[in-house]
Design a protein around this motif. Structure first.
Motif, PDB file in Angstrom:
ATOM      1  N   TRP A  77      28.437  50.046  35.721  1.00  0.00           N
ATOM      2  CA  TRP A  77      29.146  51.249  35.364  1.00  0.00           C
ATOM      3  C   TRP A  77      28.287  51.869  34.426  1.00  0.00           C
ATOM      4  O   TRP A  77      27.247  51.373  34.391  1.00  0.00           O
ATOM      5  CB  TRP A  77      30.250  50.724  34.410  1.00  0.00           C
ATOM      6  CG  TRP A  77      30.067  49.765  33.350  1.00  0.00           C
ATOM      7  CD1 TRP A  77      29.007  49.561  32.415  1.00  0.00           C
ATOM      8  CD2 TRP A  77      30.527  48.373  33.425  1.00  0.00           C
ATOM      9  NE1 TRP A  77      29.109  48.538  31.613  1.00  0.00           N
ATOM     10  CE2 TRP A  77      30.151  47.549  32.214  1.00  0.00           C
ATOM     11  CE3 TRP A  77      31.693  47.366  34.139  1.00  0.00           C
ATOM     12  CZ2 TRP A  77      30.425  46.297  31.800  1.00  0.00           C
ATOM     13  CZ3 TRP A  77      32.041  46.299  33.659  1.00  0.00           C
ATOM     14  CH2 TRP A  77      31.435  45.634  32.427  1.00  0.00           C
ATOM     15  N   GLN A  78      28.483  52.969  33.803  1.00  0.00           N
ATOM     16  CA  GLN A  78      27.532  53.969  33.132  1.00  0.00           C
ATOM     17  C   GLN A  78      27.216  53.218  32.128  1.00  0.00           C
ATOM     18  O   GLN A  78      27.739  52.663  31.318  1.00  0.00           O
ATOM     19  CB  GLN A  78      28.735  55.268  32.814  1.00  0.00           C
ATOM     20  CG  GLN A  78      27.805  56.257  31.654  1.00  0.00           C
ATOM     21  CD  GLN A  78      28.594  56.982  31.139  1.00  0.00           C
ATOM     22  OE1 GLN A  78      30.136  56.618  31.004  1.00  0.00           O
ATOM     23  NE2 GLN A  78      28.497  58.101  31.079  1.00  0.00           N
ATOM     24  N   ALA A  79      25.582  53.371  31.740  1.00  0.00           N
ATOM     25  CA  ALA A  79      24.893  52.934  30.644  1.00  0.00           C
ATOM     26  C   ALA A  79      25.163  53.989  29.559  1.00  0.00           C
ATOM     27  O   ALA A  79      24.981  55.093  29.952  1.00  0.00           O
ATOM     28  CB  ALA A  79      23.716  52.430  31.093  1.00  0.00           C
ATOM     29  N   ALA A  80      25.042  53.522  28.236  1.00  0.00           N
ATOM     30  CA  ALA A  80      24.713  54.487  27.073  1.00  0.00           C
ATOM     31  C   ALA A  80      23.344  55.263  27.287  1.00  0.00           C
ATOM     32  O   ALA A  80      22.975  56.238  26.960  1.00  0.00           O
ATOM     33  CB  ALA A  80      24.903  53.951  25.973  1.00  0.00           C
ATOM     34  N   SER A  85      23.510  47.793  30.742  1.00  0.00           N
ATOM     35  CA  SER A  85      24.180  47.441  29.589  1.00  0.00           C
ATOM     36  C   SER A  85      24.425  45.962  29.696  1.00  0.00           C
ATOM     37  O   SER A  85      24.279  45.348  30.497  1.00  0.00           O
ATOM     38  CB  SER A  85      25.435  48.476  29.411  1.00  0.00           C
ATOM     39  OG  SER A  85      26.277  48.264  30.522  1.00  0.00           O
ATOM     40  N   LEU A  86      24.905  45.582  28.564  1.00  0.00           N
ATOM     41  CA  LEU A  86      25.501  44.219  28.405  1.00  0.00           C
ATOM     42  C   LEU A  86      26.958  43.955  28.367  1.00  0.00           C
ATOM     43  O   LEU A  86      27.438  44.607  27.296  1.00  0.00           O
ATOM     44  CB  LEU A  86      24.650  43.550  27.179  1.00  0.00           C
ATOM     45  CG  LEU A  86      24.795  41.990  26.972  1.00  0.00           C
ATOM     46  CD1 LEU A  86      24.316  41.144  28.034  1.00  0.00           C
ATOM     47  CD2 LEU A  86      24.285  41.628  25.575  1.00  0.00           C
ATOM     48  N   ASP A  87      27.443  43.146  28.940  1.00  0.00           N
ATOM     49  CA  ASP A  87      28.881  42.860  28.939  1.00  0.00           C
ATOM     50  C   ASP A  87      29.042  41.591  28.212  1.00  0.00           C
ATOM     51  O   ASP A  87      28.336  40.527  28.439  1.00  0.00           O
ATOM     52  CB  ASP A  87      29.279  42.518  30.195  1.00  0.00           C
ATOM     53  CG  ASP A  87      30.975  42.497  30.159  1.00  0.00           C
ATOM     54  OD1 ASP A  87      31.483  42.131  29.258  1.00  0.00           O
ATOM     55  OD2 ASP A  87      31.459  42.507  31.480  1.00  0.00           O
ATOM     56  N   LEU A  88      29.351  41.462  26.957  1.00  0.00           N
ATOM     57  CA  LEU A  88      29.515  40.342  26.025  1.00  0.00           C
ATOM     58  C   LEU A  88      30.550  39.145  26.608  1.00  0.00           C
ATOM     59  O   LEU A  88      30.550  38.204  25.878  1.00  0.00           O
ATOM     60  CB  LEU A  88      29.905  40.835  24.649  1.00  0.00           C
ATOM     61  CG  LEU A  88      29.008  41.613  23.826  1.00  0.00           C
ATOM     62  CD1 LEU A  88      29.292  42.123  22.537  1.00  0.00           C
ATOM     63  CD2 LEU A  88      27.508  40.632  23.659  1.00  0.00           C
ATOM     64  N   ASN A  89      31.298  39.502  27.618  1.00  0.00           N
ATOM     65  CA  ASN A  89      32.125  38.455  28.188  1.00  0.00           C
ATOM     66  C   ASN A  89      31.374  38.474  29.681  1.00  0.00           C
ATOM     67  O   ASN A  89      31.775  39.438  30.334  1.00  0.00           O
ATOM     68  CB  ASN A  89      33.614  39.038  28.252  1.00  0.00           C
ATOM     69  CG  ASN A  89      34.079  38.737  26.955  1.00  0.00           C
ATOM     70  OD1 ASN A  89      33.762  39.313  26.012  1.00  0.00           O
ATOM     71  ND2 ASN A  89      35.356  37.942  26.800  1.00  0.00           N
ATOM     72  N   GLY A  90      30.919  37.401  29.911  1.00  0.00           N
ATOM     73  CA  GLY A  90      30.402  37.001  31.364  1.00  0.00           C
ATOM     74  C   GLY A  90      31.755  36.620  32.161  1.00  0.00           C
ATOM     75  O   GLY A  90      32.618  37.454  32.331  1.00  0.00           O
ATOM     76  N   ASP A 185      25.109  48.608  24.267  1.00  0.00           N
ATOM     77  CA  ASP A 185      23.860  48.999  24.609  1.00  0.00           C
ATOM     78  C   ASP A 185      23.241  49.807  23.776  1.00  0.00           C
ATOM     79  O   ASP A 185      23.531  50.188  22.520  1.00  0.00           O
ATOM     80  CB  ASP A 185      24.263  50.253  25.810  1.00  0.00           C
ATOM     81  CG  ASP A 185      23.063  50.466  26.711  1.00  0.00           C
ATOM     82  OD1 ASP A 185      21.963  49.665  26.779  1.00  0.00           O
ATOM     83  OD2 ASP A 185      23.064  51.225  27.785  1.00  0.00           O
ATOM     84  N   ASP A 186      21.804  50.133  23.844  1.00  0.00           N
ATOM     85  CA  ASP A 186      20.887  51.107  23.000  1.00  0.00           C
ATOM     86  C   ASP A 186      20.901  50.372  21.687  1.00  0.00           C
ATOM     87  O   ASP A 186      21.379  51.172  20.832  1.00  0.00           O
ATOM     88  CB  ASP A 186      21.575  52.327  22.943  1.00  0.00           C
ATOM     89  CG  ASP A 186      20.397  53.543  22.494  1.00  0.00           C
ATOM     90  OD1 ASP A 186      19.397  53.123  22.268  1.00  0.00           O
ATOM     91  OD2 ASP A 186      20.832  54.545  22.533  1.00  0.00           O
ATOM     92  N   VAL A 187      20.676  49.207  21.507  1.00  0.00           N
ATOM     93  CA  VAL A 187      20.502  48.649  20.092  1.00  0.00           C
ATOM     94  C   VAL A 187      19.106  48.933  19.283  1.00  0.00           C
ATOM     95  O   VAL A 187      18.135  48.987  20.004  1.00  0.00           O
ATOM     96  CB  VAL A 187      20.407  46.812  20.128  1.00  0.00           C
ATOM     97  CG1 VAL A 187      20.425  46.473  18.746  1.00  0.00           C
ATOM     98  CG2 VAL A 187      21.704  46.642  20.879  1.00  0.00           C
ATOM     99  N   ARG A 188      19.505  49.592  18.106  1.00  0.00           N
ATOM    100  CA  ARG A 188      18.351  49.951  17.452  1.00  0.00           C
ATOM    101  C   ARG A 188      18.313  49.329  15.997  1.00  0.00           C
ATOM    102  O   ARG A 188      19.293  49.526  15.154  1.00  0.00           O
ATOM    103  CB  ARG A 188      18.126  51.474  17.435  1.00  0.00           C
ATOM    104  CG  ARG A 188      16.633  51.885  16.844  1.00  0.00           C
ATOM    105  CD  ARG A 188      16.707  53.491  17.327  1.00  0.00           C
ATOM    106  NE  ARG A 188      16.933  53.816  18.894  1.00  0.00           N
ATOM    107  CZ  ARG A 188      15.853  53.821  19.300  1.00  0.00           C
ATOM    108  NH1 ARG A 188      14.614  53.878  18.757  1.00  0.00           N
ATOM    109  NH2 ARG A 188      15.651  54.258  20.692  1.00  0.00           N
ATOM    110  N   VAL A 189      17.330  48.672  15.430  1.00  0.00           N
ATOM    111  CA  VAL A 189      17.307  48.538  13.893  1.00  0.00           C
ATOM    112  C   VAL A 189      16.089  49.194  13.532  1.00  0.00           C
ATOM    113  O   VAL A 189      15.039  48.884  13.944  1.00  0.00           O
ATOM    114  CB  VAL A 189      16.895  46.792  13.901  1.00  0.00           C
ATOM    115  CG1 VAL A 189      16.747  46.260  12.482  1.00  0.00           C
ATOM    116  CG2 VAL A 189      17.919  46.088  14.680  1.00  0.00           C
TER     117      VAL A 189
END
Length: 208
Positions: A77-80, A85-90, A185-189
């Protein structure tokens, strides 16, 4: 007869102070992305061969470790940003973590894009973000009206203040049962240096 002290010494000190003040002001007004990025990841590594690749507890991918359950990298599906992207439920609720270098008594800003797996009809999916085991954000996303080509990502921003540790374990976890859960998606710290990030630091969670 006393002689006057040359003014060159005072002038040099004044110039040095002015230069130092100018450098400090430049640092304080620099953009967070340019001055304070600690970590950024869009789940583009590894590049998966198909539409979905599952990872189970104990496995690593890119800079992340799966800590519980299963998660999945997806191009379904569309990524940010980027292509994945990451689905937190496999096929079950999962969680991923990353250890970050952190400075004592420093506040950090975490931003990420949030959506939900749209393949199971309207569903509210939930999860949480923790830093060294302390919950810094709980989130929910309603997948109603969203499709694989229109995921409806929203960006969330949270803050935590590191008190005692030289490292911080940042974790994203699903709290949704089953195989259809939150997508990130797109995690930033970014570290908050004095006036940078000041708008949201009052609510920062203190972590040891």
């Amino acid at each position: 007869m006393a002689t006057k002290r040359p003014r060159t010494h005072r002038t040099a000190i004044g110039v040095a102070l002015a230069v130092g003040l100018s450098a400090l002001l430049t640092a304080l007004t620099a953009s967070p992305a340019a001055a304070a990025t600690v970590f950024a990841d869009g789940f583009e590594t590894p590049v998966i061969g198909g539409d979905f690749q599952e990872f189970a507890a104990g496995q690593q991918f890119g800079p992340w470790t799966v800590t519980t359950g299963t998660v999945g990298l997806t191009r379904d599906w569309q990524a940010a940003e980027g292509e994945q992207s990451l689905d937190l439920n496999g096929f079950s609720p999962g969680a991923v973590a990353r250890t970050l270098p952190t400075t004592l008594l420093t506040t950090y800003r975490v931003s990420y894009a949030l959506a939900g797996n749209p393949d199971n009809g309207p569903l509210v999916v939930t999860g949480k973000v923790t830093a060294n085991g302390h919950t810094v954000d709980t989130f929910s996303f309603d997948t109603a009206g969203h499709t694989p080509s229109a995921m409806g990502y929203v960006y969330r921003t949270v803050y935590f203040t590191n008190v005692l540790s030289a490292t911080t374990v940042l974790q994203f976890a699903s709290t949704t049962a089953g195989a259809f859960g939150p997508v990130i998606d797109d995690v930033r710290v970014e570290s908050c240096l004095l006036v940078i990030c000041s708008a949201g630091t009052a609510g920062a969670v203190r972590v040891a």
